[in-house]
Design a protein around this motif. Structure first.
Motif, PDB file in Angstrom:
ATOM      1  N   GLU A  30       8.594  -9.626  -4.982  1.00  0.00           N
ATOM      2  CA  GLU A  30       8.551  -8.188  -4.708  1.00  0.00           C
ATOM      3  C   GLU A  30       7.371  -7.527  -5.425  1.00  0.00           C
ATOM      4  O   GLU A  30       6.615  -6.762  -4.824  1.00  0.00           O
ATOM      5  CB  GLU A  30       9.867  -7.539  -5.135  1.00  0.00           C
ATOM      6  CG  GLU A  30       9.999  -6.114  -4.689  1.00  0.00           C
ATOM      7  CD  GLU A  30      11.386  -5.565  -4.893  1.00  0.00           C
ATOM      8  OE1 GLU A  30      11.468  -4.371  -5.242  1.00  0.00           O
ATOM      9  OE2 GLU A  30      12.376  -6.293  -4.711  1.00  0.00           O
ATOM     10  N   LYS A  31       7.190  -7.849  -6.695  1.00  0.00           N
ATOM     11  CA  LYS A  31       6.071  -7.266  -7.448  1.00  0.00           C
ATOM     12  C   LYS A  31       4.726  -7.732  -6.898  1.00  0.00           C
ATOM     13  O   LYS A  31       3.788  -6.944  -6.753  1.00  0.00           O
ATOM     14  CB  LYS A  31       6.178  -7.635  -8.928  1.00  0.00           C
ATOM     15  CG  LYS A  31       7.282  -6.918  -9.655  1.00  0.00           C
ATOM     16  CD  LYS A  31       7.362  -7.365 -11.091  1.00  0.00           C
ATOM     17  CE  LYS A  31       8.559  -6.753 -11.786  1.00  0.00           C
ATOM     18  NZ  LYS A  31       8.747  -7.278 -13.129  1.00  0.00           N
ATOM     19  N   ARG A  32       4.635  -9.004  -6.598  1.00  0.00           N
ATOM     20  CA  ARG A  32       3.374  -9.547  -6.084  1.00  0.00           C
ATOM     21  C   ARG A  32       3.053  -8.974  -4.708  1.00  0.00           C
ATOM     22  O   ARG A  32       1.907  -8.643  -4.414  1.00  0.00           O
ATOM     23  CB  ARG A  32       3.456 -11.065  -6.031  1.00  0.00           C
ATOM     24  CG  ARG A  32       2.161 -11.680  -5.613  1.00  0.00           C
ATOM     25  CD  ARG A  32       2.167 -13.131  -5.864  1.00  0.00           C
ATOM     26  NE  ARG A  32       0.947 -13.684  -5.313  1.00  0.00           N
ATOM     27  CZ  ARG A  32       0.443 -14.802  -5.695  1.00  0.00           C
ATOM     28  NH1 ARG A  32       1.019 -15.479  -6.640  1.00  0.00           N
ATOM     29  NH2 ARG A  32      -0.640 -15.267  -5.147  1.00  0.00           N
ATOM     30  N   SER A  33       4.073  -8.845  -3.862  1.00  0.00           N
ATOM     31  CA  SER A  33       3.874  -8.256  -2.536  1.00  0.00           C
ATOM     32  C   SER A  33       3.410  -6.816  -2.651  1.00  0.00           C
ATOM     33  O   SER A  33       2.529  -6.380  -1.909  1.00  0.00           O
ATOM     34  CB  SER A  33       5.170  -8.306  -1.724  1.00  0.00           C
ATOM     35  OG  SER A  33       5.575  -9.617  -1.505  1.00  0.00           O
ATOM     36  N   GLU A  34       3.993  -6.085  -3.584  1.00  0.00           N
ATOM     37  CA  GLU A  34       3.585  -4.695  -3.779  1.00  0.00           C
ATOM     38  C   GLU A  34       2.116  -4.616  -4.183  1.00  0.00           C
ATOM     39  O   GLU A  34       1.370  -3.769  -3.677  1.00  0.00           O
ATOM     40  CB  GLU A  34       4.461  -4.034  -4.834  1.00  0.00           C
ATOM     41  CG  GLU A  34       4.139  -2.574  -5.046  1.00  0.00           C
ATOM     42  CD  GLU A  34       5.055  -1.900  -6.050  1.00  0.00           C
ATOM     43  OE1 GLU A  34       4.876  -0.698  -6.257  1.00  0.00           O
ATOM     44  OE2 GLU A  34       5.936  -2.570  -6.621  1.00  0.00           O
ATOM     45  N   ALA A  41      -3.458  -1.592   1.602  1.00  0.00           N
ATOM     46  CA  ALA A  41      -3.145  -0.290   2.209  1.00  0.00           C
ATOM     47  C   ALA A  41      -3.822   0.859   1.477  1.00  0.00           C
ATOM     48  O   ALA A  41      -3.857   1.976   1.985  1.00  0.00           O
ATOM     49  CB  ALA A  41      -1.631  -0.078   2.229  1.00  0.00           C
ATOM     50  N   GLY A  42      -4.304   0.605   0.296  1.00  0.00           N
ATOM     51  CA  GLY A  42      -4.953   1.656  -0.475  1.00  0.00           C
ATOM     52  C   GLY A  42      -3.974   2.349  -1.405  1.00  0.00           C
ATOM     53  O   GLY A  42      -2.760   2.168  -1.310  1.00  0.00           O
ATOM     54  N   ASP A  43      -4.512   3.162  -2.292  1.00  0.00           N
ATOM     55  CA  ASP A  43      -3.683   3.818  -3.295  1.00  0.00           C
ATOM     56  C   ASP A  43      -3.347   5.262  -2.896  1.00  0.00           C
ATOM     57  O   ASP A  43      -3.040   6.086  -3.732  1.00  0.00           O
ATOM     58  CB  ASP A  43      -4.386   3.788  -4.658  1.00  0.00           C
ATOM     59  CG  ASP A  43      -3.409   4.001  -5.805  1.00  0.00           C
ATOM     60  OD1 ASP A  43      -2.234   3.654  -5.650  1.00  0.00           O
ATOM     61  OD2 ASP A  43      -3.832   4.545  -6.845  1.00  0.00           O
ATOM     62  N   SER A  44      -3.385   5.528  -1.602  1.00  0.00           N
ATOM     63  CA  SER A  44      -2.993   6.853  -1.125  1.00  0.00           C
ATOM     64  C   SER A  44      -1.469   6.951  -1.128  1.00  0.00           C
ATOM     65  O   SER A  44      -0.765   5.962  -1.352  1.00  0.00           O
ATOM     66  CB  SER A  44      -3.514   7.078   0.296  1.00  0.00           C
ATOM     67  OG  SER A  44      -2.869   6.190   1.194  1.00  0.00           O
ATOM     68  N   LEU A  50       4.098   2.597   2.052  1.00  0.00           N
ATOM     69  CA  LEU A  50       4.117   1.359   2.843  1.00  0.00           C
ATOM     70  C   LEU A  50       4.242   0.121   1.961  1.00  0.00           C
ATOM     71  O   LEU A  50       4.975  -0.809   2.283  1.00  0.00           O
ATOM     72  CB  LEU A  50       2.868   1.271   3.720  1.00  0.00           C
ATOM     73  CG  LEU A  50       2.776   2.284   4.854  1.00  0.00           C
ATOM     74  CD1 LEU A  50       1.429   2.173   5.557  1.00  0.00           C
ATOM     75  CD2 LEU A  50       3.907   2.107   5.840  1.00  0.00           C
ATOM     76  N   SER A  51       3.541   0.103   0.844  1.00  0.00           N
ATOM     77  CA  SER A  51       3.626  -1.059  -0.042  1.00  0.00           C
ATOM     78  C   SER A  51       4.998  -1.159  -0.696  1.00  0.00           C
ATOM     79  O   SER A  51       5.515  -2.258  -0.882  1.00  0.00           O
ATOM     80  CB  SER A  51       2.518  -1.030  -1.088  1.00  0.00           C
ATOM     81  OG  SER A  51       2.653   0.066  -1.953  1.00  0.00           O
ATOM     82  N   ASP A  52       5.612  -0.023  -1.017  1.00  0.00           N
ATOM     83  CA  ASP A  52       6.964  -0.049  -1.585  1.00  0.00           C
ATOM     84  C   ASP A  52       7.970  -0.591  -0.579  1.00  0.00           C
ATOM     85  O   ASP A  52       8.823  -1.422  -0.914  1.00  0.00           O
ATOM     86  CB  ASP A  52       7.393   1.349  -2.037  1.00  0.00           C
ATOM     87  CG  ASP A  52       6.672   1.816  -3.280  1.00  0.00           C
ATOM     88  OD1 ASP A  52       6.043   0.977  -3.960  1.00  0.00           O
ATOM     89  OD2 ASP A  52       6.719   3.032  -3.573  1.00  0.00           O
ATOM     90  N   ILE A  53       7.882  -0.128   0.665  1.00  0.00           N
ATOM     91  CA  ILE A  53       8.802  -0.602   1.706  1.00  0.00           C
ATOM     92  C   ILE A  53       8.581  -2.089   1.980  1.00  0.00           C
ATOM     93  O   ILE A  53       9.524  -2.870   2.033  1.00  0.00           O
ATOM     94  CB  ILE A  53       8.621   0.224   3.003  1.00  0.00           C
ATOM     95  CG1 ILE A  53       9.110   1.654   2.781  1.00  0.00           C
ATOM     96  CG2 ILE A  53       9.378  -0.422   4.163  1.00  0.00           C
ATOM     97  CD1 ILE A  53       8.750   2.603   3.896  1.00  0.00           C
ATOM     98  N   GLY A  54       7.319  -2.468   2.143  1.00  0.00           N
ATOM     99  CA  GLY A  54       7.003  -3.869   2.423  1.00  0.00           C
ATOM    100  C   GLY A  54       7.427  -4.810   1.317  1.00  0.00           C
ATOM    101  O   GLY A  54       7.976  -5.889   1.567  1.00  0.00           O
TER     102      GLY A  54
END
Length: 109
Positions: A30-34, A41-44, A50-54
Protein backbone atom coordinates in the motif's frame (compact mmCIF):
# COMPACT_ATOMS: atom_id res chain seq x y z
CA UNK A 1 33.06 -19.16 21.68
CA UNK A 2 30.17 -19.04 24.12
CA UNK A 3 29.52 -15.38 23.29
CA UNK A 4 29.38 -16.22 19.57
CA UNK A 5 26.78 -18.93 20.15
CA UNK A 6 24.65 -16.64 22.32
CA UNK A 7 24.93 -13.85 19.74
CA UNK A 8 23.93 -16.25 16.94
CA UNK A 9 20.93 -17.44 18.95
CA UNK A 10 19.85 -13.86 19.61
CA UNK A 11 20.11 -13.04 15.89
CA UNK A 12 18.08 -16.14 14.98
CA UNK A 13 15.45 -15.28 17.60
CA UNK A 14 15.18 -11.70 16.32
CA UNK A 15 14.84 -12.84 12.72
CA UNK A 16 12.11 -15.26 13.79
CA UNK A 17 10.25 -12.58 15.75
CA UNK A 18 10.51 -9.95 13.01
CA UNK A 19 9.72 -12.25 10.08
CA UNK A 20 7.07 -10.17 8.27
CA UNK A 21 3.67 -11.75 7.68
CA UNK A 22 1.13 -11.12 4.91
CA UNK A 23 -0.40 -8.17 6.80
CA UNK A 24 3.00 -6.49 6.93
CA UNK A 25 3.37 -7.12 3.21
CA UNK A 26 -0.05 -5.61 2.50
CA UNK A 27 0.98 -2.44 4.34
CA UNK A 28 4.26 -2.36 2.42
CA UNK A 29 2.46 -2.72 -0.93
CA UNK A 30 0.00 0.00 0.00
CA UNK A 31 2.76 2.46 0.90
CA UNK A 32 4.85 1.58 -2.13
CA UNK A 33 1.84 1.84 -4.45
CA UNK A 34 1.02 5.25 -3.03
CA UNK A 35 4.57 6.45 -3.70
CA UNK A 36 4.54 5.16 -7.29
CA UNK A 37 1.06 6.50 -8.03
CA UNK A 38 1.83 9.88 -6.49
CA UNK A 39 4.96 10.13 -8.63
CA UNK A 40 3.00 9.32 -11.78
CA UNK A 41 -0.19 11.27 -10.95
CA UNK A 42 1.61 14.28 -9.53
CA UNK A 43 1.36 15.99 -6.18
CA UNK A 44 -1.83 17.89 -7.00
CA UNK A 45 -4.99 17.41 -4.96
CA UNK A 46 -6.43 15.11 -7.64
CA UNK A 47 -3.14 13.20 -7.83
CA UNK A 48 -3.16 12.65 -4.07
CA UNK A 49 -6.78 11.47 -4.12
CA UNK A 50 -6.11 9.05 -6.97
CA UNK A 51 -2.94 7.71 -5.37
CA UNK A 52 -4.72 7.22 -2.03
CA UNK A 53 -7.56 5.29 -3.68
CA UNK A 54 -5.21 3.24 -5.85
CA UNK A 55 -2.90 2.34 -2.99
CA UNK A 56 -5.83 1.32 -0.77
CA UNK A 57 -7.12 -0.96 -3.51
CA UNK A 58 -3.67 -2.46 -4.07
CA UNK A 59 -3.20 -3.08 -0.35
CA UNK A 60 -6.60 -4.65 0.11
CA UNK A 61 -6.29 -7.09 -2.82
CA UNK A 62 -2.60 -7.96 -2.81
CA UNK A 63 -3.04 -10.99 -0.54
CA UNK A 64 -5.29 -12.58 -3.20
CA UNK A 65 -2.53 -12.54 -5.82
CA UNK A 66 0.48 -13.06 -3.56
CA UNK A 67 2.09 -16.37 -2.72
CA UNK A 68 4.00 -16.24 0.56
CA UNK A 69 6.54 -18.87 1.52
CA UNK A 70 7.45 -18.77 5.19
CA UNK A 71 10.95 -19.98 6.04
CA UNK A 72 10.59 -19.04 9.75
CA UNK A 73 13.50 -16.56 9.73
CA UNK A 74 12.44 -14.85 6.49
CA UNK A 75 9.67 -15.06 3.92
CA UNK A 76 9.44 -14.72 0.17
CA UNK A 77 6.55 -13.08 -1.62
CA UNK A 78 5.63 -13.72 -5.22
CA UNK A 79 3.06 -11.51 -6.98
CA UNK A 80 1.88 -12.83 -10.35
CA UNK A 81 -0.55 -10.56 -12.20
CA UNK A 82 -0.88 -12.58 -15.40
CA UNK A 83 -1.23 -16.14 -14.14
CA UNK A 84 1.11 -19.09 -13.81
CA UNK A 85 1.62 -19.58 -17.56
CA UNK A 86 3.08 -16.12 -18.18
CA UNK A 87 6.18 -14.63 -16.60
CA UNK A 88 5.90 -11.01 -17.74
CA UNK A 89 4.10 -9.40 -14.78
CA UNK A 90 5.76 -10.92 -11.74
CA UNK A 91 7.36 -9.38 -8.69
CA UNK A 92 9.40 -11.18 -6.04
CA UNK A 93 10.26 -9.82 -2.61
CA UNK A 94 12.25 -11.02 0.36
CA UNK A 95 10.82 -10.18 3.77
CA UNK A 96 13.42 -10.28 6.53
CA UNK A 97 13.87 -8.42 9.78
CA UNK A 98 10.64 -6.48 9.30
CA UNK A 99 11.82 -5.13 5.92
CA UNK A 100 11.11 -5.98 2.29
CA UNK A 101 13.68 -6.24 -0.47
CA UNK A 102 12.65 -6.35 -4.11
CA UNK A 103 14.33 -9.30 -5.80
CA UNK A 104 12.68 -9.22 -9.22
CA UNK A 105 10.25 -7.03 -11.15
CA UNK A 106 8.74 -6.92 -14.64
CA UNK A 107 11.08 -5.33 -17.15
CA UNK A 108 8.46 -2.71 -18.08
CA UNK A 109 8.30 -1.26 -14.51
Amino acid sequence: MRTSIILALVVVALLFIFNPDIEDFKQFVEKRSEQILRTRAGDSKLGRILSDIGSSLAGSYVDRITERKNYLLFSTYHIDLDGPDERENEWRFLGIGGRFIELDRPSSH
